[in-house]
Each structure stands twice: as C-alpha cells, then as structure tokens.
Design an enzyme around this catalytic site. Structure first.
Site, short mmCIF file in Angstrom:
data_model
loop_
_atom_site.label_atom_id
_atom_site.label_comp_id
_atom_site.label_asym_id
_atom_site.label_seq_id
_atom_site.Cartn_x
_atom_site.Cartn_y
_atom_site.Cartn_z
CB SER A 1 -1.33 13.57 10.38
OG SER A 1 -0.35 12.75 9.78
CD GLU B 1 -3.65 5.01 10.34
OE1 GLU B 1 -2.96 5.56 9.45
OE2 GLU B 1 -3.72 3.77 10.46
CB THR C 1 -8.18 2.53 10.16
OG1 THR C 1 -8.89 2.13 11.33
CG2 THR C 1 -6.78 3.01 10.53
CE1 TYR C 2 -15.11 2.78 4.88
CE2 TYR C 2 -14.27 1.05 3.45
CZ TYR C 2 -15.29 1.90 3.84
OH TYR C 2 -16.49 1.88 3.17
CB ALA D 1 -12.13 -6.07 7.18
NE ARG E 1 -4.41 -4.62 -2.47
CZ ARG E 1 -3.39 -5.46 -2.45
NH1 ARG E 1 -2.71 -5.70 -3.55
NH2 ARG E 1 -3.04 -6.06 -1.33
CG ASP F 1 -4.49 -6.34 3.10
OD1 ASP F 1 -3.75 -6.44 2.10
OD2 ASP F 1 -4.21 -5.63 4.08
CE1 TYR G 1 2.19 -0.92 2.58
CE2 TYR G 1 1.86 0.01 0.39
CZ TYR G 1 1.34 -0.47 1.58
OH TYR G 1 -0.02 -0.49 1.78
CG HIS H 1 2.35 -4.25 -0.44
ND1 HIS H 1 1.91 -5.51 -0.77
CD2 HIS H 1 1.38 -3.71 0.34
CE1 HIS H 1 0.71 -5.71 -0.23
NE2 HIS H 1 0.37 -4.62 0.44
CD GLN I 1 2.71 -0.52 7.10
OE1 GLN I 1 2.41 0.18 8.07
NE2 GLN I 1 1.85 -1.34 6.51
CG PHE J 1 0.65 -5.79 13.85
CD1 PHE J 1 0.23 -5.62 15.16
CD2 PHE J 1 1.24 -4.71 13.20
CE1 PHE J 1 0.40 -4.41 15.81
CE2 PHE J 1 1.41 -3.50 13.84
CZ PHE J 1 1.00 -3.35 15.16
CG HIS K 1 0.21 9.33 9.33
ND1 HIS K 1 -0.94 10.09 9.33
CD2 HIS K 1 -0.22 8.03 9.42
CE1 HIS K 1 -2.00 9.31 9.40
NE2 HIS K 1 -1.60 8.05 9.47
P1 FAD Z 1 -1.93 -0.93 -3.60
O1 FAD Z 1 -1.33 0.38 -3.78
O2 FAD Z 1 -2.89 -1.40 -4.64
O3 FAD Z 1 -0.88 -2.05 -3.69
C1 FAD Z 1 -0.08 -2.69 -2.75
C2 FAD Z 1 1.10 -3.23 -3.53
O4 FAD Z 1 0.66 -4.19 -4.51
C3 FAD Z 1 1.81 -2.15 -4.31
O5 FAD Z 1 2.72 -1.50 -3.47
C4 FAD Z 1 2.38 -2.91 -5.46
O6 FAD Z 1 3.59 -3.49 -5.08
C5 FAD Z 1 1.40 -4.03 -5.73
N1 FAD Z 1 0.49 -3.67 -6.82
C6 FAD Z 1 -0.82 -3.38 -6.75
N2 FAD Z 1 -1.32 -3.15 -7.98
C7 FAD Z 1 -0.30 -3.31 -8.86
C8 FAD Z 1 -0.20 -3.21 -10.27
N3 FAD Z 1 -1.22 -2.90 -11.05
N4 FAD Z 1 1.02 -3.46 -10.82
C9 FAD Z 1 2.08 -3.77 -10.05
N5 FAD Z 1 2.03 -3.86 -8.71
C10 FAD Z 1 0.87 -3.65 -8.11
N6 FAD Z 1 -5.95 -1.26 5.41
C11 FAD Z 1 -7.26 -1.24 5.73
O7 FAD Z 1 -7.96 -2.25 5.54
N7 FAD Z 1 -7.85 -0.12 6.25
C12 FAD Z 1 -7.16 1.02 6.47
O8 FAD Z 1 -7.69 2.02 6.94
C13 FAD Z 1 -5.76 1.05 6.13
N8 FAD Z 1 -5.01 2.17 6.28
C14 FAD Z 1 -3.69 2.18 5.87
C15 FAD Z 1 -2.98 3.38 5.94
C16 FAD Z 1 -1.65 3.44 5.52
C17 FAD Z 1 -0.90 4.75 5.59
C18 FAD Z 1 -1.01 2.25 5.05
C19 FAD Z 1 0.44 2.27 4.65
C20 FAD Z 1 -1.73 1.05 4.97
C21 FAD Z 1 -3.07 1.01 5.36
N9 FAD Z 1 -3.84 -0.16 5.24
C22 FAD Z 1 -5.19 -0.15 5.59
C23 FAD Z 1 -3.24 -1.41 4.77
C24 FAD Z 1 -3.40 -1.59 3.25
O9 FAD Z 1 -4.75 -1.78 2.93
C25 FAD Z 1 -2.58 -2.82 2.85
O10 FAD Z 1 -1.21 -2.57 3.00
C26 FAD Z 1 -2.88 -3.40 1.48
O11 FAD Z 1 -2.23 -4.66 1.37
C27 FAD Z 1 -2.36 -2.56 0.33
O12 FAD Z 1 -3.07 -1.41 0.18
P2 FAD Z 1 -2.52 -0.25 -0.81
O13 FAD Z 1 -3.52 0.80 -0.86
O14 FAD Z 1 -1.13 0.07 -0.51
O15 FAD Z 1 -2.59 -1.10 -2.17
#
Ligand code: FAD
Length: 297
Positions: free
Chosen positions: A22, A24, A55-56, A58, A114, A116, A154, A158, A185, A225, A275
């Site tokens: 896939s 991206e 990707t989405y 900010a 989620r 950033d 991750y 993370h 990641q 980065f 990916h």
């Molecule tokens: P989450 O899953 O919420 O959390 C990240 C980490 O925080 C977790 O691994 C965990 O350690 C901790 N955490 C969160 N909530 C809890 C909880 N309740 N209890 C305990 N620990 C917790 N960013 C963009 O802006 N746009 C994109 O399109 C984009 N695409 C991405 C695609 C991939 C495949 C990856 C790997 C990353 C991408 N990112 C993107 C980056 C991503 O938004 C960041 O890495 C962000 O910091 C974390 O997002 P997440 O969805 O992993 O968050």
C-alpha cells in the site's frame, strides 16, 4: 471494496507469499505537485496495490486538501483508497460530517489517528466536543458502518508513551474497539518490528500489523523528523550517506538496497504486506517494490 485481505500474524521463519503493497501520499499543494502526483499514481497502480492512503493535514485548509485529494483519488483510480483522519481541531459533528461525506463518495477505508498539537512538537489537545481518543473514534467508525479501519502502531514506542507496555495496551484498545489492522511507524531495523510483533502477539493481539517502510529520500531530513515521531535512524547510516554526499545516483541505489534488504528480512519472517511512506517521491518505493516482487518465492 476492502483494503486487502488481512494477513495472519506469524512468528515463525520461512518465506512469505508474494508481497502486496500500500502507498501513502500527502495532498499535493501546488499545480506542479498535482501534475507529478497524478503521474506517480498511474505508475504505482501498475503494482496492484492493496490500497492508497492520503494523509490528513494538521488543520483548516490542510484538512480540506486531504479530503479533496482522497475524493479525487477514489474517483480516478480503481485502487481502494483510505482516508487518514485525526481527532485534531474538530468537534464530533464536524468530523462525523467528513466521515459521511467521504463514504458518500465511495471511500470505504479510514486510517484513524489521534494526531498531534497544532504547533510542531506540541502535545495533542482534544477539542472539548471532539473525539478524545482513537478508540472513541474507531468505535464510532465501526458502529456507523465503516468497512476497513486501520490504526497506528509504534515498534520503537510512541515518544509520548508512559511505557512500552502502556503503548502496546493502547494499541490493543484501538484494535479491540473495532479496527481491522495496524500500520506501523517506519523503522530501519527488522528486529525492531519482529520483536514488536512478538510482543503484540503475546499481549493477545491477533489482527494484522503491517510494517511501514520509508525509503530514505533525504538522509538529513529523515534524521530530523525521526526524532519527533518515535523512530530511530541507525548511526551506521551516517558514514554511508556522508560517503555518498556528492553522488545522487549512489545515494539512490543505496537507499533502494537498504529498503530491499529490510523487506527481504521481513519476508523471510512471514511478512507479506508492506505500507510505503512515499512522501510523494515514488521512484524509490517503486524500485523497492519491483525488487521485492522479483525475489524467488
Ligand atoms: P494514539 O493512538 O492516541 O496515541 C499515541 C500514543 O500515546 C500511544 O501509542 C500511547 O502510548 C499513548 N496514549 C494515548 N492515549 C493513551 C491512553 N489512554 N492511555 C495510555 N497511553 C495512551 N499524523 C497526522 O497528523 N496526519 C496523518 O495523516 C498521519 N498519518 C499517520 C499514519 C501512520 C501509519 C502513523 C504511524 C502515524 C501517522 N500520523 C499522522 C502521526 C500521528 O498522528 C502521531 O504519531 C500522533 O502523535 C499519534 O497518533 P496515534 O493515532 O498513534 O495516537
């Protein structure tokens, strides 16, 4: 339309089946980038990808560009498309409207994230009326009929995780909420992924974990980065890229060789889906995929 068949987690050794890929992309911003993007898409389609993802951004216009790009891709290509969505900067009503708009346009896959903080390096701050976490977003997506949901994982933990164990538990929560698979990641050492996969299986995760591969297009930029996103770049690469400083073709071939070796090692451990983070520079990813497809099975 689904995002490819789930792969069964695998701990043993032995060559995997023919690999699937896939790719991206990020939304192209200028007219020149747009032209390059569409040429690129056409070339990558020939590799029969499991899906493309976009990707989405900010916030604001970045998010609109993402939505417009993913819709255009879905209209123009036969390859299934997944839209990345984050919980940043929107209340539930707004994000739900985006989700349903995408679905009405035929997009059947989401990478649920989620996101950033608004400033680089700033921590995520949930909108008061928005989704507070990825499991919450995944629960909505699944309940409202989304077909294919991916979440992020991750292998090197993370950067904001309180511990590797919590990080893995959080991944499990996202998958248990209804996600179909995780995309990792990027990483450069196969061992990091393989150890992570073993830990995930031991933690009761049975859904596919797809390795994210970043062919190195610009070593210095990747080093910069990577510090922010929970990936390490092996220090041994520094000498190799320094040696190739004035040799763009040599750097290109070296980057292809690194990613092919990583892919081959993973395939020998049963991985069959990859990916690619293309950064819209698909020459490298294309060359790596062609090499992996050529591998004797
Ligand atoms: P989450 O899953 O919420 O959390 C990240 C980490 O925080 C977790 O691994 C965990 O350690 C901790 N955490 C969160 N909530 C809890 C909880 N309740 N209890 C305990 N620990 C917790 N960013 C963009 O802006 N746009 C994109 O399109 C984009 N695409 C991405 C695609 C991939 C495949 C990856 C790997 C990353 C991408 N990112 C993107 C980056 C991503 O938004 C960041 O890495 C962000 O910091 C974390 O997002 P997440 O969805 O992993 O968050």
């Amino acid at each position: 339309m689904t995002l490819g068949e789930p792969t069964v987690p695998h701990t043993g050794t032995g060559k995997s089946q023919q690999p699937t890929f896939s790719f991206e992309f990020f939304p192209p911003r200028t007219a020149l980038m747009q032209r390059k993007f569409w040429r690129t898409v056409g070339r990558m389609e020939a590799l029969s990808p499991a899906f493309f993802s976009v990707t989405y951004g900010a916030l604001g216009s970045g998010q609109t560009q993402s939505v417009d790009t993913v819709k255009a891709l879905c209209a123009e290509s036969d390859v299934p498309v997944a839209a990345h969505l984050t919980c940043v900067g929107a209340n539930r009503e707004t994000l739900n409207a985006v989700i349903h708009d995408l679905r009405d346009c035929g997009i059947r896959g989401v990478v649920a994230l989620r996101g950033d903080g608004e400033e680089p390096g700033a921590p995520f701050c949930a909108h008061p009326d928005g989704y507070q976490s990825v499991p919450e977003l995944v629960t909505y997506l699944r309940g409202s009929g989304e077909q294919a949901i991916s979440v992020a994982a991750y292998p090197e933990v993370h950067p904001q995780a309180s511990s590797p164990e919590e990080d893995l538990l959080h991944l499990k929560r996202k998958l248990d909420a209804g996600a179909d698979q995780a995309i990792t990641q990027y990483f450069f050492e196969a061992e990091d992924f393989l150890r992570f996969r073993d830990r995930a299986i031991a933690a009761g995760i049975a859904k596919p974990i797809i390795p994210g591969i970043l062919p190195i297009h610009n070593y210095q930029r990747v080093v910069q980065f990577s510090q922010r996103c929970g990936a390490s770049v092996p220090t041994r690469f520094a000498d190799d890229y320094a040696r190739l400083d004035n040799d763009p073709q040599g750097r290109y071939e070296f980057s292809v060789a690194l990613a092919v070796r990583l892919g081959e090692t993973l395939m020998a451990e049963g991985v069959s889906q990859f990916h690619f983070y293309t950064l819209n520079q698909t020459d490298l990813s294309h060359a790596v995929c062609c090499e992996l497809l050529r591998e004797p099975q």
